[in-house]
Design an enzyme around this catalytic site. Structure first.
Site, short mmCIF file in Angstrom:
data_model
loop_
_atom_site.label_atom_id
_atom_site.label_comp_id
_atom_site.label_asym_id
_atom_site.label_seq_id
_atom_site.Cartn_x
_atom_site.Cartn_y
_atom_site.Cartn_z
N ASP A 1 0.86 -1.18 0.00
CA ASP A 1 0.00 0.00 0.00
C ASP A 1 0.90 1.24 0.00
O ASP A 1 2.10 1.13 0.28
CB ASP A 1 -0.88 -0.05 1.25
CG ASP A 1 -1.76 1.18 1.40
OD1 ASP A 1 -2.29 1.64 0.38
OD2 ASP A 1 -1.90 1.68 2.53
N ASP B 1 -1.53 -0.82 6.05
CA ASP B 1 -1.82 -0.32 7.39
C ASP B 1 -3.29 -0.08 7.65
O ASP B 1 -3.67 0.22 8.78
CB ASP B 1 -1.08 1.00 7.62
CG ASP B 1 -1.70 2.16 6.85
OD1 ASP B 1 -1.83 3.25 7.43
OD2 ASP B 1 -2.05 1.97 5.68
N ASP C 1 -6.71 -2.77 3.40
CA ASP C 1 -5.61 -3.67 3.00
C ASP C 1 -5.79 -5.09 3.52
O ASP C 1 -4.96 -5.96 3.24
CB ASP C 1 -4.27 -3.13 3.52
CG ASP C 1 -3.96 -1.74 2.99
OD1 ASP C 1 -4.18 -1.52 1.78
OD2 ASP C 1 -3.51 -0.88 3.76
#
Length: 1191
Positions: A427, A866, A870
């Protein structure tokens, strides 16, 4: 604001317009009483007859795997599901029959030790879970005991229908129906971080009919009946009705408070228990994480099956030879082996029934050769992995002091997988960047403000070789050092004297600037809190972006300081009087942000009585909503937006419009009707109404906030790239922002050819205007396929090695690229590129891309993120790494390993990953080596004795070999061994490729270790038997029997396998010395102690050491020369390999041993082997620049 007192006696019902609407008794509520909607709750009367006959469960929650009654059967079942353990159970049972070549006790005891150790480990882990359950179940909460009296009771005693009082900062003990709070409007703030990982507060509101129940005494005579849906796992739905004072009132999710969420910013609430224990939504949602097994563990199972095949083959061959030899023992009355008395033998040696004897021998051989299978392998690996995880958790170099967060290995199953990662899917926001936004630039009325430079701009300056940026940055730093004494403000990094300190009133477009910053101070859902110590206003916002906006407005003279249910108050500079004045704006509606709308609006009435709609949102949805005859600076704003995107900044467009009273009244009626709907298309109705009002907007300008790269990200990416790991970035950001972040962290570099796949072609844009969805889909798919084909052609034309390519694809294109008939081509193109960046990706697309890479390449994938968006990606990947950042804990809770910063990934993979992979690989290979070396001597002895089924060793020698005399050194190696130090792992990242290419656990290496075991067994057996065969063993002239030969061979085997371990270890510690030499010493001590027991216990080992072995010089000579001889083949092979075909870690070891670790030229030569044209990172960028310069 702290106690919530400033918000009492106020109405919030119009602020959170989407969620706080009043429900109607239609549509979904017509299902009440039907299937799935049969729950009936008698509020404040849980003991009534009707409540008791429904027999709802209590609030006791258990997360344990076992109970006292089920521990033994379930745990045993878990252990014997492993084929090796089941095999040992069968052979242990057969040991009680006359077929057994050893005593039953000696066969069962090792199995009990190994199974017992694993069961104890399982029991301890489950006991810890039990302790946590006890702590949770015994938490206290106030419950209504009758007559308006509330008293504390444990959570576990709560029943459906109880009235409870939850106070500030307490967790909700069950799923509660909110009745009232300390606010007159019966609202409360709830933190749901334990449920969805989100740290922002959610607003809940009770029914108006119960909102007046503020005191304990109000519940003395309170009675109501709630009819609602049955227990289910949907966190965001709730359908029900409350019958109160002979009236029906509809219930929605807005009244439901979920277990494990926390009451915040509210003094207390009253609620009625709806769902308890296992029926609560959070427990209904608790599913086991996906089961992940490492590739090495899966391969280990195949090796076990291979050994079973070898074992069965050996038993079969031996049985055939035994049957033939037995049948020939009695031929026409002539006894060939007369000493065996074939004319008077049991069925096991009956020459007349040789086939039966061969079958019985086969079963005996299966038991005898069971020592080929390492009984303690599984438990040893489990112990080692747990200890490895402890070292990961306690690594001070992965401890983030600022947040007091160490690394946390949440599972130990995947330690060695950390050393085999081929592709990282990351990410961006909060993972590569800090997710700590800073307001740095803005564009108002076509004029750009803000003189700061972002990290991306600095990287661009370096990329373009521009001295200007460096000069400006240095000049800016000097000015700051000399004049700026103000402490830095979190969220605000804006510098521009033209509009700071009230200077904006002198700007040509002062009116627009005033409206711009007023909009920032009003259009949000932040909650202000006054710091009691400093008196400064602090903000609690739903996102870092929103916090940055209200802070920027405050610092530029538009301070938001108070919010009520119907108003927002600002302190702002009056351009006419030049003084700070307080202004209050009536808050009419809030049209909330969501990922579909990509915008947020508020409708307010100012002090002059005008109704204004203030809107902020993404540029791709806002520009199409601007008025045709706008302000005239749209083009300048678009240019500034592109510049901000190039600088890696996150941008939003700000616009407004004035509403006529009639227009607003009509909108409000439709909007209220839509938001109060409970039908399935409620969101669609709301979107339709809001879409119509958010039109013909007047542009004010654009904001630009910087999400800075985390410390150490470029260095970390550089090292990972040098290690040969491919890095993909999956982000929801705009393509321009993602590209520039890619340049800033060296994923992209100048000279790297970019293959960009998007749907911005004129043909598709023309089709989008027609609105023909089918035609758009067909054209889009055709376009994506064409672009992928063209990209592959570019890769092929380049020859693959001479140029580096980067693939950049947007979310719309990705949707088509992931379709079944295209995804293989897309993956082939992506694999051929050095960097891959997927922009505007949805959470589902992230998970699908991860699955494609994992299944398509067949190699280890690691996902790191985080946020809650995700989670799918983390669970889909072979290894999921959660960043414990500012977006809550949902990613961490779904991960396999949690770290606090992206930069720690470097040490986690290159150091711990490499060590764990090497340790586990070497450990398993060594386990099979030592078992084959031992087991094959049994086969050779049996072959030497016509496959008689007799073991060469005493029963307890056989049993304790795997448990005490050879296992401890292997565990020590699995925990402590290092082929190279952590410093050299990081200095020479290419070392990591040994794990990616699996060179240390390839079939060639495994079979090589097995061959080494066979060679060792052959040397030990033949050297011992030939050395002891024809001469007297001692001074009395006695020859050697099975007892002496067996003890001598066993001693040699113990020496050889432990010396082999000493040769294999690269890094000795005191513990390894203790375990290696201690295992040998333990053998001699055992031989003394066991031999001293009575002959009925020690059998063939009775005083064999004291009376036979120790006094004989030949025993000591044999145990000196035979181990040396047995180790010569391995030593020779290792020497040749080291000298002529060194592996990469051997090269690094030579650098260290020769003292050349500080020779930069030599080290650089070794390190350059890791740099290829496709490698990314700033080291590769410098190398590429040098190469271009030379050309």
């Amino acid at each position: 604001m702290r106690g919530g007192g400033r918000r009492r006696k106020l109405r919030f019902s119009k602020i959170y317009s989407f969620t706080c609407g009043k429900s109607s008794l239609r549509d979904e509520h017509s299902q009440i009483g039907g299937p799935g909607f049969s729950r009936v709750v008698y509020c404040n009367d849980p003991d009534c007859f009707d409540a008791e006959i429904r027999n709802y469960g209590d609030n006791y929650v258990s997360t344990t795997k076992y109970t006292l009654a089920t521990f033994l059967p379930k745990s045993l079942f878990e252990q014997f599901r492993r084929v090796a353990n089941f095999y040992f159970l069968v052979t242990g049972a057969l040991a009680f029959t006359p077929l057994a070549p050893y005593t039953a006790v000696s066969a069962i005891i090792p199995l009990i030790i190994v199974i017992g150790a694993t069961m104890v480990k399982e029991g301890i882990e489950d006991w810890r879970r039990k302790q946590q359950d006890i702590e949770v179940n015994n938490r206290k909460v106030k419950v209504h005991k009758g007559n308006g009296a509330f008293d504390y009771t444990p959570w576990k005693n709560l029943r459906v229908g109880d009235i409870v009082k939850v106070e500030k900062d307490e967790f909700f003990p069950t799923d509660l129906l909110l009745l009232s709070s300390n606010y007159d409007d019966a609202i409360c703030y709830v933190e749901t971080m334990n449920l969805d990982g989100e740290t922002n507060l959610k607003l809940k509101q009770a029914l108006e009919v119960t909102s007046s129940l503020h005191e304990d005494s109000n519940f003395c005579d309170f009675n109501a009946v709630v009819k609602c849906e049955d227990p289910n796992a949907n966190l965001y739905s709730f359908v029900g009705t409350m019958e109160f004072e002979k009236q029906q009132f509809p219930l929605s999710p807005q009244q439901l408070l979920l277990r494990d969420s926390k009451l915040r910013n509210t003094d207390y609430i009253y609620g009625v228990v709806i769902f308890t224990g296992l029926d609560t939504k959070v427990i209904q949602n608790s599913t086991d994480p996906p089961s992940k097994r490492s590739r090495i563990e899966k391969k280990m199972d195949k090796i076990i099956y291979l050994l079973f095949f070898v074992l069965f083959t050996m038993a079969m061959v031996g049985s055939i030879f035994f049957g033939i030899a037995t049948e020939g023992d009695l031929n026409n009355g002539i006894m060939k082996r007369w000493y065996l008395r074939p004319d008077d033998s049991t069925i096991f040696f009956d020459a007349k029934k040789a086939p039966y004897a061969a079958v019985y021998h086969f079963l005996t051989a299966l038991m005898l050769y069971s020592y080929f299978i390492p009984i303690s392998l599984y438990v040893s690996i489990e112990i080692v992995k747990v200890l490895q995880s402890i070292f990961i958790n306690r690594d001070i170099h992965m401890y983030y002091e600022e947040a007091d967060k160490p690394a946390h290995a949440r599972t130990s199953n995947l330690n060695e997988e950390l050393g085999q990662v081929d592709t990282i899917l990351s990410d961006k926001t909060g993972t590569l960047t800090c997710n700590s936004m800073e307001f740095i630039k803005c564009s108002v009325a076509g004029t750009a403000y803000g003189r700061g430079y972002t990290e991306v701009e600095r990287a661009m300056g370096r990329r373009n070789g521009s001295p200007l940026v460096h000069e400006n940055i240095n000049r800016e730093a000097n000015v700051k050092d000399s004049t700026d004494t103000k402490p830095p403000i979190k969220g605000f990094n804006f510098k521009d004297e033209r509009i700071m300190n009230g200077n904006w009133i002198n700007e040509p477009h002062a009116e627009y600037i005033q409206k711009f910053f007023s909009l920032l101070a009003i259009c949000h859902t932040a909650i202000p809190e006054v710091d009691e110590d400093t008196g400064k206003v602090l903000y609690e916002a739903e996102s870092p972006d929103e916090a940055a906006f209200v802070i920027a407005a405050r610092e530029l003279g538009f301070e938001f300081y108070k919010r009520t249910q119907t108003s927002i108050s600002l302190r702002e500079l009056d351009p006419v009087s030049g003084k700070i004045v307080e202004r209050s704006y009536t808050l009419l509606n809030v049209l909330e942000f969501n990922s579909t709308r990509k915008r947020m609006s508020v409708i307010i009435r100012n002090e002059e009585g005008k109704v204004l709609l203030l809107c902020k949102g993404a540029d791709n949805v806002m520009f199409e909503r601007l008025a045709k005859n706008g302000t005239g600076f749209e083009e300048e704003t678009m240019e500034h937006l592109n510049e901000y995107a190039d600088a890696g900044l996150r941008t939003l467009i700000l616009a407004y419009r004035e509403l006529e009273e009639d227009e607003y009244r009509e909108f409000n009626e439709k909007f209220t009707k839509a938001k109060n709907s409970i039908s399935a298309d409620r969101e669609t109705l709301i979107d339709e109404v809001t879409d119509k009002i958010e039109r013909d907007l007047i542009l004010l300008g654009a904001t630009a906030v910087e999400d800075k790269l985390q410390n150490g990200v470029p260095d970390c990416i550089d090292k990972l790239a040098q290690a040969g790991i491919k890095i993909w970035v999956l982000t929801g950001d705009k393509m321009e922002t993602a590209i520039n972040i890619g340049f800033a962290c060296s994923l992209l570099r100048q000279g790297m050819k970019q293959i960009i796949i998007n749907l911005e072609s004129p043909e598709i844009q023309r089709l989008e205007k027609t609105g023909d969805k089918e035609a758009i889909a067909m054209a889009s798919k055709r376009s994506v396929l064409h672009q992928i084909t063209r990209g592959k052609a570019q890769l092929t034309a380049s020859g693959g090695a001479s140029e580096a390519f980067a693939l950049i694809i947007d979310g719309k294109s990705l949707a088509y690229a992931l379709e079944d008939d295209i995804k293989k081509m897309f993956l082939d193109l992506a694999i051929g590129c050095a960097s891959v960046i997927c922009c505007r990706s949805s959470p589902k697309q992230k998970a699908l891309v991860t699955r494609l890479v994992k299944s398509g390449t067949g190699k280890t994938t690691l996902a790191i993120g985080d946020g809650a968006n995700d989670v799918g990606m983390l669970q889909e990947a072979d290894i999921g790494i959660g960043i414990s950042g500012v977006e809550g804990m949902q990613a961490v809770m779904s991960s396999d390993i949690a770290i606090a910063q992206f930069r720690y990934l470097e040490r986690l993979l290159l150091v711990h990953g490499h060590w764990c992979y090497r340790r586990i690989s070497s450990m398993i290979c060594y386990f099979f080596y030592k078992n084959i070396a031992f087991g094959f001597t049994l086969f050779l002895y049996e072959a030497h004795t016509s496959f008689s089924g007799q073991p060469a060793y005493n029963d307890w020698f056989l049993s304790l070999y795997n448990v005490f005399f050879s296992s401890f050194p292997v565990v020590a190696m699995g925990v402590f061994d290092q082929d190279v130090s952590a410093r050299f792992c990081l200095k020479f990242p290419l070392l990591y490729q040994e794990g990616v290419q699996n060179v240390l656990f390839s079939w060639r290496r495994i079979l090589g270790w097995m061959l080494n075991g066979v060679t060792t067994a052959v040397i030990i057996f033949f050297f011992c038997t030939k050395a002891l065969e024809h001469q007297a063993f001692n001074n009395e002239g006695k020859t050697v029997g099975r007892d002496i030969l067996g003890a001598t061979m066993y001693t040699c085997t113990v020496w050889v396998v432990n010396l082999q371990m000493a040769l294999s270890i690269s890094y000795f510690t005191l513990i390894q010395h203790l375990f290696i030499w201690g295992s040998v010493a333990l053998w001699y001590l055992f031989l003394l102690a066991y031999g001293a027991m009575s002959p009925s216990v020690s059998t063939t080992a009775y005083k064999v050491f004291v009376e036979a072995l120790a006094p004989a010089p030949s025993f000591w000579l044999i145990t000196f020369f035979v181990p040396i001889s047995a180790l010569i083949p391995y030593f020779t092979y290792s020497s040749i390999q080291m000298r002529f075909f060194p592996m990469y870690h051997r090269m690094i070891q030579w650098i260290r041993y020769e003292g050349r670790s500080n020779d930069p030229e030599f080290c650089n030569m070794v390190r350059q082997r890791s740099l290829r044209a496709t490698t990314v990172g700033f080291t590769a960028r410098l190398a590429a620049r040098t190469s271009r310069t030379k050309r």
